[in-house]
Write a protein that holds these residues in place. Structure first.
Motif, PDB file in Angstrom:
ATOM      1  N   GLU A  50       0.823  -1.203   0.000  1.00  0.00           N
ATOM      2  CA  GLU A  50       0.000   0.000   0.000  1.00  0.00           C
ATOM      3  C   GLU A  50       0.866   1.267   0.000  1.00  0.00           C
ATOM      4  OE1 GLU A  50      -3.567   2.183   2.514  1.00  0.00           O
ATOM      5  OE2 GLU A  50      -2.970   0.146   3.056  1.00  0.00           O
ATOM      6  N   GLU A  51       1.906   1.276   0.827  1.00  0.00           N
ATOM      7  CA  GLU A  51       2.792   2.441   0.895  1.00  0.00           C
ATOM      8  C   GLU A  51       3.497   2.675  -0.442  1.00  0.00           C
ATOM      9  OE1 GLU A  51       6.960   3.536   3.072  1.00  0.00           O
ATOM     10  OE2 GLU A  51       5.423   2.568   4.310  1.00  0.00           O
ATOM     11  N   VAL A  52       4.030   1.621  -1.027  1.00  0.00           N
ATOM     12  CA  VAL A  52       4.733   1.738  -2.312  1.00  0.00           C
ATOM     13  C   VAL A  52       3.769   2.177  -3.405  1.00  0.00           C
ATOM     14  CG1 VAL A  52       5.986   0.466  -4.093  1.00  0.00           C
ATOM     15  CG2 VAL A  52       6.533   0.103  -1.688  1.00  0.00           C
ATOM     16  N   ALA A  53       2.556   1.604  -3.407  1.00  0.00           N
ATOM     17  CA  ALA A  53       1.557   1.978  -4.418  1.00  0.00           C
ATOM     18  C   ALA A  53       1.203   3.461  -4.305  1.00  0.00           C
ATOM     19  CB  ALA A  53       0.308   1.122  -4.270  1.00  0.00           C
ATOM     20  N   LEU A  54       1.049   3.942  -3.100  1.00  0.00           N
ATOM     21  CA  LEU A  54       0.718   5.365  -2.909  1.00  0.00           C
ATOM     22  C   LEU A  54       1.872   6.266  -3.347  1.00  0.00           C
ATOM     23  CD1 LEU A  54      -1.212   5.191   0.484  1.00  0.00           C
ATOM     24  CD2 LEU A  54      -2.159   5.668  -1.797  1.00  0.00           C
ATOM     25  N   GLU A  55       3.113   5.842  -3.080  1.00  0.00           N
ATOM     26  CA  GLU A  55       4.274   6.614  -3.525  1.00  0.00           C
ATOM     27  C   GLU A  55       4.329   6.677  -5.058  1.00  0.00           C
ATOM     28  OE1 GLU A  55       7.608   4.693  -1.684  1.00  0.00           O
ATOM     29  OE2 GLU A  55       7.097   5.450   0.310  1.00  0.00           O
ATOM     30  N   GLU A  56       4.089   5.548  -5.712  1.00  0.00           N
ATOM     31  CA  GLU A  56       4.085   5.519  -7.181  1.00  0.00           C
ATOM     32  C   GLU A  56       2.954   6.368  -7.735  1.00  0.00           C
ATOM     33  OE1 GLU A  56       6.121   3.864  -9.879  1.00  0.00           O
ATOM     34  OE2 GLU A  56       7.222   4.561  -8.129  1.00  0.00           O
ATOM     35  N   LEU A  57       1.794   6.264  -7.130  1.00  0.00           N
ATOM     36  CA  LEU A  57       0.654   7.068  -7.553  1.00  0.00           C
ATOM     37  C   LEU A  57       0.984   8.552  -7.457  1.00  0.00           C
ATOM     38  CD1 LEU A  57      -2.302   7.317  -8.437  1.00  0.00           C
ATOM     39  CD2 LEU A  57      -2.939   7.169  -6.013  1.00  0.00           C
ATOM     40  N   ALA A  58       1.603   8.954  -6.366  1.00  0.00           N
ATOM     41  CA  ALA A  58       1.988  10.356  -6.185  1.00  0.00           C
ATOM     42  C   ALA A  58       2.953  10.796  -7.292  1.00  0.00           C
ATOM     43  CB  ALA A  58       2.611  10.564  -4.807  1.00  0.00           C
ATOM     44  N   ARG A  59       3.896   9.930  -7.651  1.00  0.00           N
ATOM     45  CA  ARG A  59       4.837  10.247  -8.740  1.00  0.00           C
ATOM     46  C   ARG A  59       4.106  10.471 -10.057  1.00  0.00           C
ATOM     47  NH1 ARG A  59       9.950   6.976 -10.224  1.00  0.00           N
ATOM     48  NH2 ARG A  59       8.362   5.978 -11.424  1.00  0.00           N
ATOM     49  N   PHE A  60       3.174   9.573 -10.371  1.00  0.00           N
ATOM     50  CA  PHE A  60       2.464   9.665 -11.644  1.00  0.00           C
ATOM     51  C   PHE A  60       1.459  10.816 -11.669  1.00  0.00           C
ATOM     52  CE2 PHE A  60       4.268   5.512 -12.322  1.00  0.00           C
ATOM     53  CZ  PHE A  60       4.497   5.510 -13.694  1.00  0.00           C
ATOM     54  N   LEU A  61       0.921  11.189 -10.518  1.00  0.00           N
ATOM     55  CA  LEU A  61      -0.021  12.301 -10.474  1.00  0.00           C
ATOM     56  C   LEU A  61       0.656  13.646 -10.731  1.00  0.00           C
ATOM     57  CD1 LEU A  61      -2.411  11.248  -7.566  1.00  0.00           C
ATOM     58  CD2 LEU A  61      -2.900  11.295 -10.028  1.00  0.00           C
ATOM     59  N   LYS A  62       1.977  13.702 -10.630  1.00  0.00           N
ATOM     60  CA  LYS A  62       2.714  14.931 -10.926  1.00  0.00           C
ATOM     61  C   LYS A  62       2.821  15.166 -12.439  1.00  0.00           C
ATOM     62  CE  LYS A  62       5.508  14.725  -6.751  1.00  0.00           C
ATOM     63  NZ  LYS A  62       6.841  14.480  -6.180  1.00  0.00           N
ATOM     64  N   ILE A  63       2.541  14.133 -13.210  1.00  0.00           N
ATOM     65  CA  ILE A  63       2.631  14.226 -14.676  1.00  0.00           C
ATOM     66  C   ILE A  63       1.276  14.670 -15.213  1.00  0.00           C
ATOM     67  CG2 ILE A  63       3.057  12.891 -16.791  1.00  0.00           C
ATOM     68  CD1 ILE A  63       4.586  10.884 -14.963  1.00  0.00           C
ATOM     69  N   SER A  64       1.296  15.477 -16.258  1.00  0.00           N
ATOM     70  CA  SER A  64       0.055  15.906 -16.901  1.00  0.00           C
ATOM     71  C   SER A  64      -0.741  14.674 -17.335  1.00  0.00           C
ATOM     72  CB  SER A  64       0.382  16.754 -18.128  1.00  0.00           C
ATOM     73  OG  SER A  64      -0.682  16.745 -19.043  1.00  0.00           O
ATOM     74  N   PRO A  65      -2.020  14.584 -16.946  1.00  0.00           N
ATOM     75  CA  PRO A  65      -2.825  13.421 -17.329  1.00  0.00           C
ATOM     76  C   PRO A  65      -2.887  13.213 -18.849  1.00  0.00           C
ATOM     77  CG  PRO A  65      -3.990  14.731 -15.698  1.00  0.00           C
ATOM     78  CD  PRO A  65      -2.771  15.502 -16.097  1.00  0.00           C
ATOM     79  N   THR A  66      -2.986  14.302 -19.589  1.00  0.00           N
ATOM     80  CA  THR A  66      -3.046  14.197 -21.050  1.00  0.00           C
ATOM     81  C   THR A  66      -1.744  13.625 -21.595  1.00  0.00           C
ATOM     82  OG1 THR A  66      -4.536  16.098 -21.122  1.00  0.00           O
ATOM     83  CG2 THR A  66      -3.435  15.488 -23.176  1.00  0.00           C
ATOM     84  N   ALA A  67      -0.636  14.140 -21.115  1.00  0.00           N
ATOM     85  CA  ALA A  67       0.664  13.638 -21.573  1.00  0.00           C
ATOM     86  C   ALA A  67       0.848  12.170 -21.185  1.00  0.00           C
ATOM     87  CB  ALA A  67       1.789  14.480 -20.978  1.00  0.00           C
ATOM     88  N   ARG A  68       0.433  11.823 -19.978  1.00  0.00           N
ATOM     89  CA  ARG A  68       0.572  10.448 -19.509  1.00  0.00           C
ATOM     90  C   ARG A  68      -0.248   9.490 -20.373  1.00  0.00           C
ATOM     91  NH1 ARG A  68      -1.025  11.104 -14.494  1.00  0.00           N
ATOM     92  NH2 ARG A  68      -3.053  10.167 -14.768  1.00  0.00           N
ATOM     93  N   VAL A  69      -1.496   9.849 -20.661  1.00  0.00           N
ATOM     94  CA  VAL A  69      -2.368   8.999 -21.471  1.00  0.00           C
ATOM     95  C   VAL A  69      -1.819   8.854 -22.883  1.00  0.00           C
ATOM     96  CG1 VAL A  69      -4.640   8.870 -22.572  1.00  0.00           C
ATOM     97  CG2 VAL A  69      -4.463   9.393 -20.136  1.00  0.00           C
ATOM     98  N   HIS A  70      -1.403   9.963 -23.491  1.00  0.00           N
ATOM     99  CA  HIS A  70      -0.883   9.897 -24.863  1.00  0.00           C
ATOM    100  C   HIS A  70       0.404   9.077 -24.958  1.00  0.00           C
ATOM    101  CE1 HIS A  70      -3.857  12.237 -26.884  1.00  0.00           C
ATOM    102  NE2 HIS A  70      -3.730  13.233 -26.014  1.00  0.00           N
ATOM    103  N   SER A  71       1.303   9.274 -24.001  1.00  0.00           N
ATOM    104  CA  SER A  71       2.547   8.501 -24.065  1.00  0.00           C
ATOM    105  C   SER A  71       2.276   7.018 -23.835  1.00  0.00           C
ATOM    106  CB  SER A  71       3.569   9.029 -23.058  1.00  0.00           C
ATOM    107  OG  SER A  71       3.121   8.831 -21.744  1.00  0.00           O
ATOM    108  N   LYS A  72       1.331   6.707 -22.981  1.00  0.00           N
ATOM    109  CA  LYS A  72       0.968   5.311 -22.736  1.00  0.00           C
ATOM    110  C   LYS A  72       0.350   4.693 -23.986  1.00  0.00           C
ATOM    111  CE  LYS A  72      -1.119   2.749 -18.958  1.00  0.00           C
ATOM    112  NZ  LYS A  72      -1.894   2.874 -17.730  1.00  0.00           N
ATOM    113  N   LEU A  73      -0.545   5.414 -24.630  1.00  0.00           N
ATOM    114  CA  LEU A  73      -1.183   4.909 -25.851  1.00  0.00           C
ATOM    115  C   LEU A  73      -0.168   4.703 -26.974  1.00  0.00           C
ATOM    116  CD1 LEU A  73      -4.506   6.964 -25.964  1.00  0.00           C
ATOM    117  CD2 LEU A  73      -4.253   4.515 -25.533  1.00  0.00           C
ATOM    118  N   ILE A  74       0.723   5.663 -27.141  1.00  0.00           N
ATOM    119  CA  ILE A  74       1.728   5.565 -28.202  1.00  0.00           C
ATOM    120  C   ILE A  74       2.649   4.371 -27.964  1.00  0.00           C
ATOM    121  CG2 ILE A  74       3.798   6.679 -29.148  1.00  0.00           C
ATOM    122  CD1 ILE A  74       2.290   9.369 -28.720  1.00  0.00           C
TER     123      ILE A  74
END
Length: 119
Positions: A50-74
């Protein structure tokens, strides 16, 4: 049985490389968490998921959602196309394989060994 790669094997090859995936799939390797981490099959081994998952989530939430989705799709589009196109073959291969005499016998032996352990 089709010789086409299953979705799982395609994902595994993409994650840890063709040679490692082939070796582990053919051997039916049961990796320890540390071994899975070493070959890149998992990102973390922890007692506190749970602690590690929350830390990773916090890291990814710092990234623009649009950029994250597009890079993941590409990055995943070619792979997801392969996996999606082979879904029916994967199911057919699974059912064909699971019904073979050898697999049925192995499953029966395994279930019998579980029964003996529980007695």
């Amino acid at each position: 049985v089709s010789t086409q790669s299953t979705g799982f094997s395609v994902l595994m090859k993409e994650t840890i490389g063709s040679r490692q995936a082939e070796k582990h799939l053919q051997l039916g390797s049961l990796l320890t968490p540390e071994q899975a981490l070493e070959i890149g099959l998992v990102d973390f081994v922890t007692e506190n998921a749970e602690e590690v998952a929350l830390e990773e989530l916090a890291r990814f939430l710092k990234i623009s959602p649009t950029a994250r989705v597009h890079s993941k799709l590409i990055s995943r589009q070619p792979l997801s196309t392969i996996v999606e196109s082979g879904k029916e073959d994967d199911v057919d291969n699974f059912w064909t394989y699971i019904k073979t005499e050898l697999v049925q016998k192995s499953l029966q032996q395994y279930l019998e060994s579980l029964k003996k352990k529980s007695q």
